[in-house]
Design an enzyme around this catalytic site. Structure first.
Site, short mmCIF file in Angstrom:
data_model
loop_
_atom_site.label_atom_id
_atom_site.label_comp_id
_atom_site.label_asym_id
_atom_site.label_seq_id
_atom_site.Cartn_x
_atom_site.Cartn_y
_atom_site.Cartn_z
N GLU A 169 0.84 -1.21 0.00
CA GLU A 169 0.00 0.00 0.00
C GLU A 169 0.87 1.27 0.00
O GLU A 169 0.55 2.27 0.63
CB GLU A 169 -1.01 -0.04 1.14
CG GLU A 169 -1.93 -1.25 0.97
CD GLU A 169 -3.22 -1.17 1.70
OE1 GLU A 169 -3.73 -0.05 1.86
OE2 GLU A 169 -3.74 -2.24 2.07
N1 CAA Z 1 -6.20 11.88 -3.46
C1 CAA Z 1 -6.79 12.47 -4.54
N2 CAA Z 1 -6.12 12.74 -5.70
C2 CAA Z 1 -4.81 12.38 -5.73
C3 CAA Z 1 -4.16 11.75 -4.66
C4 CAA Z 1 -4.92 11.54 -3.47
N3 CAA Z 1 -4.37 10.95 -2.41
N4 CAA Z 1 -2.88 11.52 -5.00
C5 CAA Z 1 -2.72 11.99 -6.26
N5 CAA Z 1 -3.90 12.49 -6.68
C6 CAA Z 1 -4.17 13.13 -7.98
C7 CAA Z 1 -3.32 14.40 -8.13
O1 CAA Z 1 -3.97 15.50 -7.55
C8 CAA Z 1 -3.22 14.52 -9.64
O2 CAA Z 1 -4.41 15.05 -10.12
P1 CAA Z 1 -4.40 16.09 -11.35
O3 CAA Z 1 -3.68 15.38 -12.47
O4 CAA Z 1 -5.85 16.35 -11.62
O5 CAA Z 1 -3.64 17.30 -10.88
C9 CAA Z 1 -3.15 13.06 -10.08
O6 CAA Z 1 -3.75 12.29 -9.03
C10 CAA Z 1 -1.75 12.59 -10.30
O7 CAA Z 1 -1.02 12.82 -9.12
P2 CAA Z 1 0.57 12.68 -9.06
O8 CAA Z 1 1.16 13.47 -10.21
O9 CAA Z 1 1.02 13.00 -7.69
O10 CAA Z 1 0.74 11.12 -9.38
P3 CAA Z 1 2.02 10.28 -9.65
O11 CAA Z 1 1.80 9.49 -10.88
O12 CAA Z 1 3.25 11.14 -9.54
O13 CAA Z 1 2.01 9.22 -8.43
C11 CAA Z 1 2.33 8.35 -6.21
C12 CAA Z 1 2.07 9.58 -7.10
C13 CAA Z 1 2.12 8.87 -4.79
C14 CAA Z 1 3.73 7.82 -6.37
C15 CAA Z 1 1.28 7.24 -6.53
O14 CAA Z 1 1.51 6.67 -7.80
C16 CAA Z 1 1.32 6.13 -5.50
O15 CAA Z 1 0.70 6.25 -4.46
N6 CAA Z 1 2.04 5.01 -5.79
C17 CAA Z 1 2.02 3.83 -4.93
C18 CAA Z 1 0.89 2.93 -5.26
C19 CAA Z 1 0.54 1.98 -4.15
O16 CAA Z 1 0.46 2.35 -2.99
N7 CAA Z 1 0.30 0.72 -4.50
C20 CAA Z 1 -0.11 -0.27 -3.57
C21 CAA Z 1 -1.17 -1.16 -4.17
S1 CAA Z 1 -2.20 -2.09 -3.08
C22 CAA Z 1 -1.20 -3.21 -2.32
O17 CAA Z 1 -0.18 -2.87 -1.83
C23 CAA Z 1 -1.54 -4.65 -2.26
C24 CAA Z 1 -2.67 -5.07 -1.44
O18 CAA Z 1 -3.57 -5.70 -1.94
C25 CAA Z 1 -2.65 -4.85 0.06
#
Ligand code: CAA
Length: 387
Positions: free
Chosen positions: A369
């Site tokens: 996550e």
């Molecule tokens: N809430 C609302 N909107 C959000 C947001 C949030 N928390 N985070 C980003 N956004 C929006 C931004 O505002 C932006 O919107 P606009 O384009 O309209 O301005 C858009 O999303 C893109 O945002 P970023 O440019 O910040 O996105 P990014 O591509 O640079 O990625 C990141 C940011 C934080 C690295 C994200 O990709 C991320 O969280 N990555 C990790 C994913 C993850 O946690 N995966 C786990 C999967 S589940 C798991 O682990 C397994 C399980 O089953 C338990």
């Protein structure tokens, strides 16, 4: 901030504590050793109404507070980290986005079955080429008029083998994608049922920790998805995934402090019994000071976790609060669990005792996550925008 459980919630938390001590803790070793999915606990939690704790009763939930759900994730992890993640992947990652973004029909059809515990949920975002860079989805959903056709795959999906309902993300196909590459604005969310044509769950990850949780890959081979199973607005899938993970991260942070608290509790008990140099090793100042430091850090992390949970419960912005809670709680859990193994010594390293299991289980909380590095990106993003 006042973290408050009302009388009914406290009764439920006390009942859950008794259940965890009697039914969850005794199975934790077997669950880990045999990579056994905690089916008894999954069913027991459903019977107690805990598979949908904070969803309204009209949708099969228990109508309790989000904070009390987080306390349950924590309490379960004190005894068995696997059982805790089964619950949090189900509630935070699958049920919540349907509650938040689903149509009334989707809530009646899917949320009611999930929240009552009749069905188990999972969340399909991660792909071989889209882990931390979650926007790089390769799974494609094509609009075929009266239905969608999905092609692609997902990896590391918690609960996969036992799940009935999946919230899955995919790029909606465009003819001009070569000239104009896909962006996160092309991602949409879909509700997938286990039995959909062209959908399969395969493989089983052999993991270092949380070994009883089912972690598999999902395959979509011309998978037919009814038109009405688009979740939320088309093109809003990335935001749906991110806001879902904002909540999921609080559940994982709670799991982390539960693991750490379990390690501390068992180490205190062990060191009171273990005699060296003529006295229980608990009597040595090194033991007491180390455990005192650990407890203080776990309590500090718990405050961050409850603060994030309270903010989510109150409908306040909480992305950065969830990221801070997960970062600190997961790194604390790994540190505490490792130090407990050291205090216990040889038996700490032995698989006959729970200490090394806590150390292995703690590590994943720094990875899934969103890794600790992702949490730092989220916190830094908030810092840069607000300070
Ligand atoms: N809430 C609302 N909107 C959000 C947001 C949030 N928390 N985070 C980003 N956004 C929006 C931004 O505002 C932006 O919107 P606009 O384009 O309209 O301005 C858009 O999303 C893109 O945002 P970023 O440019 O910040 O996105 P990014 O591509 O640079 O990625 C990141 C940011 C934080 C690295 C994200 O990709 C991320 O969280 N990555 C990790 C994913 C993850 O946690 N995966 C786990 C999967 S589940 C798991 O682990 C397994 C399980 O089953 C338990």
């Amino acid at each position: 901030m006042n973290f408050h459980f009302n009388e009914e919630e406290q009764e439920i938390l006390d009942m859950l504590h008794d259940y965890a001590v009697k039914e969850v803790a005794p199975r934790a070793h077997e669950i880990d050793e045999e990579e056994k999915f905690p089916m008894e606990a999954r069913n027991g939690l459903a019977e107690m109404g805990m598979m949908g704790m904070y969803f309204p009763e009209e949708y099969g939930g228990a109508g309790l507070s989000y904070l009390s759900y987080i306390a349950v994730c924590e309490e379960l992890a004190v005894h068995c980290a696997t059982t805790s993640v089964v619950l949090s992947a189900h509630e935070s990652l699958c049920s919540w986005p349907i509650y938040k973004y689903g149509t009334e029909e989707q809530k009646q059809k899917y949320l009611t079955a999930l929240a009552s515990g009749e069905k188990l949920g999972a969340f399909g975002l991660t792909e071989p080429g889209a882990g931390t860079d979650a926007a790089m989805q390769k799974t494609v959903a094509k609009d075929e008029g009266d239905h969608w056709v999905l092609n692609g795959s997902k990896v590391f999906i918690t609960n996969a083998q036992y799940a009935d309902i999946f919230v899955v993300f995919a790029m909606v196909y465009r003819d001009d994608y070569k000239e104009k590459p896909y962006t996160n604005k092309d991602i949409s969310a879909f509700i997938i049922e286990k039995g959909f044509e062209g959908f399969s769950v395969q493989g089983h990850e052999m993991k270092m920790g949380i070994r009883g949780s089912s972690t598999c890959s999902l395959y979509f081979d011309n998978c037919i998805v009814p038109k009405e199973n688009l979740l939320g607005e088309q093109g809003k899938g990335f935001k749906i995934a991110m806001t879902t993970l904002d909540g999921g991260r609080i559940g994982i942070a709670a799991q982390a402090i539960g693991i750490a608290q379990g390690a501390i509790n068992e180490t205190v008990a062990y060191t009171k019994e273990r005699v060296q140099f003529g006295k229980p090793i608990w009597k040595f100042q090194n033991t007491q000071f180390q455990l005192a430091d650990m407890q203080a850090k776990v309590d500090a992390a718990r405050l961050l976790v409850y603060r994030a949970a309270q903010a989510k419960q109150d409908g306040e912005p909480h992305s950065h609060l969830a990221a801070m809670a997960k970062l600190v709680a997961s790194e604390t859990a790994s540190d505490v669990a490792r130090r407990c193994v050291q205090l216990v010594g040889g038996n700490g390293y032995s698989r006959e005792y729970p200490f090394e299991r806590h150390m292995r289980d703690a590590k994943i909380t720094e990875i899934y996550e969103g890794t600790s590095e992702v949490q730092r990106m989220v916190i830094a993003g908030w810092l840069g925008a607000t300070k």
